[in-house]
Design a protein around this motif. Structure first.
Motif, PDB file in Angstrom:
ATOM      1  N   ARG A  75     -23.981   3.676 -15.566  1.00 15.52           N
ATOM      2  CA  ARG A  75     -22.715   3.717 -16.289  1.00 15.52           C
ATOM      3  C   ARG A  75     -22.907   3.652 -17.801  1.00 15.52           C
ATOM      4  N   LEU A  76     -23.975   2.976 -18.240  1.00 16.63           N
ATOM      5  CA  LEU A  76     -24.204   2.802 -19.673  1.00 16.63           C
ATOM      6  C   LEU A  76     -25.692   2.929 -19.984  1.00 16.63           C
ATOM      7  N   LEU A  77     -26.016   3.818 -20.896  1.00 10.71           N
ATOM      8  CA  LEU A  77     -27.352   3.893 -21.495  1.00 10.71           C
ATOM      9  C   LEU A  77     -27.218   3.346 -22.905  1.00 10.71           C
ATOM     10  N   HIS A  78     -27.819   2.196 -23.139  1.00 11.91           N
ATOM     11  CA  HIS A  78     -27.703   1.556 -24.453  1.00 11.91           C
ATOM     12  C   HIS A  78     -29.042   1.630 -25.162  1.00 11.91           C
ATOM     13  N   VAL A  79     -29.101   2.457 -26.191  1.00 12.79           N
ATOM     14  CA  VAL A  79     -30.304   2.529 -27.020  1.00 12.79           C
ATOM     15  C   VAL A  79     -30.425   1.211 -27.783  1.00 12.79           C
ATOM     16  N   ALA A  80     -31.644   0.686 -27.870  1.00 13.60           N
ATOM     17  CA  ALA A  80     -31.856  -0.596 -28.542  1.00 13.60           C
ATOM     18  C   ALA A  80     -32.140  -0.402 -30.025  1.00 13.60           C
ATOM     19  N   GLY A  81     -31.522   0.610 -30.603  1.00 15.83           N
ATOM     20  CA  GLY A  81     -31.674   0.926 -32.013  1.00 15.83           C
ATOM     21  C   GLY A  81     -30.668   1.994 -32.379  1.00 15.83           C
ATOM     22  N   ALA A  82     -30.902   2.662 -33.510  1.00 16.89           N
ATOM     23  CA  ALA A  82     -29.945   3.664 -33.973  1.00 16.89           C
ATOM     24  C   ALA A  82     -30.257   5.064 -33.446  1.00 16.89           C
ATOM     25  N   VAL A 112     -32.298  -9.868 -33.045  1.00 20.97           N
ATOM     26  CA  VAL A 112     -31.257 -10.835 -32.649  1.00 20.97           C
ATOM     27  C   VAL A 112     -29.881 -10.186 -32.778  1.00 20.97           C
ATOM     28  N   GLY A 113     -29.678  -9.451 -33.871  1.00 20.31           N
ATOM     29  CA  GLY A 113     -28.410  -8.746 -34.034  1.00 20.31           C
ATOM     30  C   GLY A 113     -28.195  -7.688 -32.966  1.00 20.31           C
ATOM     31  N   ARG A 114     -29.242  -6.960 -32.609  1.00 21.56           N
ATOM     32  CA  ARG A 114     -29.122  -5.920 -31.594  1.00 21.56           C
ATOM     33  C   ARG A 114     -28.833  -6.499 -30.214  1.00 21.56           C
ATOM     34  N   VAL A 115     -29.463  -7.618 -29.907  1.00 16.39           N
ATOM     35  CA  VAL A 115     -29.169  -8.272 -28.630  1.00 16.39           C
ATOM     36  C   VAL A 115     -27.690  -8.614 -28.538  1.00 16.39           C
ATOM     37  N   GLY A 116     -27.127  -9.118 -29.633  1.00  9.80           N
ATOM     38  CA  GLY A 116     -25.700  -9.441 -29.635  1.00  9.80           C
ATOM     39  C   GLY A 116     -24.829  -8.233 -29.377  1.00  9.80           C
ATOM     40  N   ASP A 117     -25.157  -7.111 -30.021  1.00  7.04           N
ATOM     41  CA  ASP A 117     -24.387  -5.873 -29.820  1.00  7.04           C
ATOM     42  C   ASP A 117     -24.495  -5.368 -28.388  1.00  7.04           C
ATOM     43  N   ILE A 118     -25.721  -5.354 -27.871  1.00  3.81           N
ATOM     44  CA  ILE A 118     -25.955  -4.784 -26.543  1.00  3.81           C
ATOM     45  C   ILE A 118     -25.262  -5.611 -25.469  1.00  3.81           C
ATOM     46  N   THR A 119     -25.430  -6.920 -25.532  1.00  2.22           N
ATOM     47  CA  THR A 119     -24.816  -7.756 -24.497  1.00  2.22           C
ATOM     48  C   THR A 119     -23.290  -7.753 -24.605  1.00  2.22           C
ATOM     49  N   ASP A 120     -22.775  -7.644 -25.822  1.00  4.96           N
ATOM     50  CA  ASP A 120     -21.326  -7.521 -25.977  1.00  4.96           C
ATOM     51  C   ASP A 120     -20.821  -6.249 -25.300  1.00  4.96           C
ATOM     52  N   ASN A 121     -21.537  -5.155 -25.478  1.00  2.00           N
ATOM     53  CA  ASN A 121     -21.118  -3.902 -24.838  1.00  2.00           C
ATOM     54  C   ASN A 121     -21.237  -3.965 -23.318  1.00  2.00           C
ATOM     55  N   ILE A 122     -22.242  -4.657 -22.822  1.00  2.00           N
ATOM     56  CA  ILE A 122     -22.372  -4.797 -21.362  1.00  2.00           C
ATOM     57  C   ILE A 122     -21.210  -5.618 -20.815  1.00  2.00           C
ATOM     58  N   ARG A 123     -20.816  -6.659 -21.517  1.00  2.00           N
ATOM     59  CA  ARG A 123     -19.636  -7.439 -21.081  1.00  2.00           C
ATOM     60  C   ARG A 123     -18.375  -6.587 -21.142  1.00  2.00           C
ATOM     61  N   ARG A 124     -18.269  -5.746 -22.171  1.00  2.00           N
ATOM     62  CA  ARG A 124     -17.113  -4.855 -22.275  1.00  2.00           C
ATOM     63  C   ARG A 124     -17.075  -3.887 -21.098  1.00  2.00           C
ATOM     64  N   ASP A 150     -18.317  -4.383 -18.179  1.00  2.00           N
ATOM     65  CA  ASP A 150     -18.029  -5.161 -16.967  1.00  2.00           C
ATOM     66  C   ASP A 150     -16.547  -5.472 -16.813  1.00  2.00           C
ATOM     67  N   THR A 151     -15.850  -5.653 -17.941  1.00  2.00           N
ATOM     68  CA  THR A 151     -14.438  -6.037 -17.896  1.00  2.00           C
ATOM     69  C   THR A 151     -13.495  -4.872 -18.174  1.00  2.00           C
ATOM     70  N   GLY A 152     -14.044  -3.674 -18.330  1.00  2.00           N
ATOM     71  CA  GLY A 152     -13.199  -2.498 -18.527  1.00  2.00           C
ATOM     72  C   GLY A 152     -12.682  -2.316 -19.930  1.00  2.00           C
ATOM     73  N   ARG A 153     -13.262  -3.023 -20.886  1.00  2.00           N
ATOM     74  CA  ARG A 153     -12.846  -2.854 -22.278  1.00  2.00           C
ATOM     75  C   ARG A 153     -13.650  -1.715 -22.928  1.00  2.00           C
TER      76      ARG A 153
END
Length: 326
Positions: free
Chosen positions: A65-72, A300-312, A314-317
């Motif tokens: 469902r989501l491919l999250h690149v760990a960079g730009a 550390v900043g990227r981990v925050g972005d990635i996990t926030d998107n995974i939670r989004r 998961d909750t349909g946001r």
């Protein structure tokens, strides 16, 4: 939810990453990019985190469902092979660290510190104080810095460099940058590249790599930069043509270069030449292994972005920083 992580840069922050995931999420970690091992792990994956995604991986990931690149950068993602409903997102946070690299490289090379360090290791004091054949080194005050690309990286580097009393100019693909708002002398599109090279003392390359920018800096542009000019490439290696860059450095057609992005990359063992050409033999090049943005602050900043998107997810946001919608 199953999350497969194929980017080893996130491993030092494993606890932080896992603590930010939705309850019940299962994480499968890969210490190195082993395509076969990752392919075998993707059949039931909802999320893949990593910078490289091949056609074989896409074929093995029907539920992705989501491919999250760990960079730009997304230049190692085979978009055409992805399932139609897979969202692709990226993250940044590297701009502060890369800006530090740009400033330190500009100072080191423009002031001649790299050459002075090598000379003093041989007991030679390579300064105009002791050698009439050497000119006094040049300060950054009053220097013009030209930016080829002016996104997150260029903007942050400029904010630091202008504090030294430098002035600046920029070219971008769209050519819509407001020079006055950014405190630049002028800004234009890529048709003004030769002008930028000829006017600049230091050129910072951070443009994205695409069909329009590949090889955009060649022999003519390096000739315009001239024998006192410094080139810093933190974008992608092939933005600058390999042979002309080597030739310009070897013949002192430009003064020096800092190269953090290359033409060849190693396997997972980290061993391998960055170019078929012997840049290593040149005394006027600062060579770094694509490390300008690799700091704890970045990831550390990227981990925050990635996990926030995974939670989004998961909750349909709405997922943020989407490169390709599903």
């Amino acid at each position: 939810m199953k999350v497969v992580v194929g980017d080893r840069n996130l491993l030092p922050h494993r606890d932080l990453f896992e603590s930010g995931l939705p309850s019940g999420a299962v994480v499968s970690w890969h210490r190195a990019f082993d395509e076969a091992a990752i392919v075998a792990d993707l059949s039931d994956a909802d999320v893949y985190v990593g910078g490289r995604f091949t056609a074989a991986m896409a074929a093995a990931a029907p539920k992705l469902r989501l491919l999250h690149v760990a960079g730009a950068g997304t230049d190692k993602v085979e978009f055409a092979a992805l399932p139609a409903d897979t969202v692709v997102a990226n993250t940044f946070h590297h701009e502060d660290s890369i800006a530090e690299y740009i400033v330190s490289a500009a100072l080191m090379l423009r002031r001649g510190f790299l050459a002075q360090d090598r000379a003093l290791r041989g007991d030679r004091w390579a300064t105009s104080v002791y050698d009439d054949g050497l000119a006094q080194s040049r300060s950054m005050r009053g220097a013009r810095v030209g930016f080829v690309g002016f996104g997150h990286i260029g903007s942050r580097a400029w904010n630091l460099l202008r504090a030294f009393g430098a002035d600046g100019c920029a070219v971008t693909g769209r050519g819509t940058l407001d020079a006055g708002a950014e405190g630049l002398a002028w800004a234009g599109d890529n048709t003004s590249l030769t002008r930028l090279m000829s006017e600049s003392d230091v050129v910072v390359v951070s443009a994205p790599l695409n069909d329009h920018t590949r090889g955009m800096i060649g022999a003519a542009e390096l000739g315009a930069l001239g024998p006192d000019g410094v080139l810093i490439n933190v974008g992608r290696g092939p933005l600058v043509q390999e042979q002309p860059l080597f030739d310009a450095l070897a013949a002192r057609g430009i003064s020096a270069a800092a190269i953090d992005v290359w033409y060849s990359y190693p396997d997972a063992d980290g061993a391998g030449a960055p170019s078929a050409l012997p840049f290593r033999d040149l005394p006027n090049v600062l060579m770094t292994p694509h490390s300008s943005g690799v700091t704890d602050h970045t990831f550390v900043g990227r981990v925050g972005d990635i996990t926030d998107n995974i939670r989004r997810l998961d909750t349909g946001r709405t997922v943020l920083r989407v490169v390709r919608p599903g």
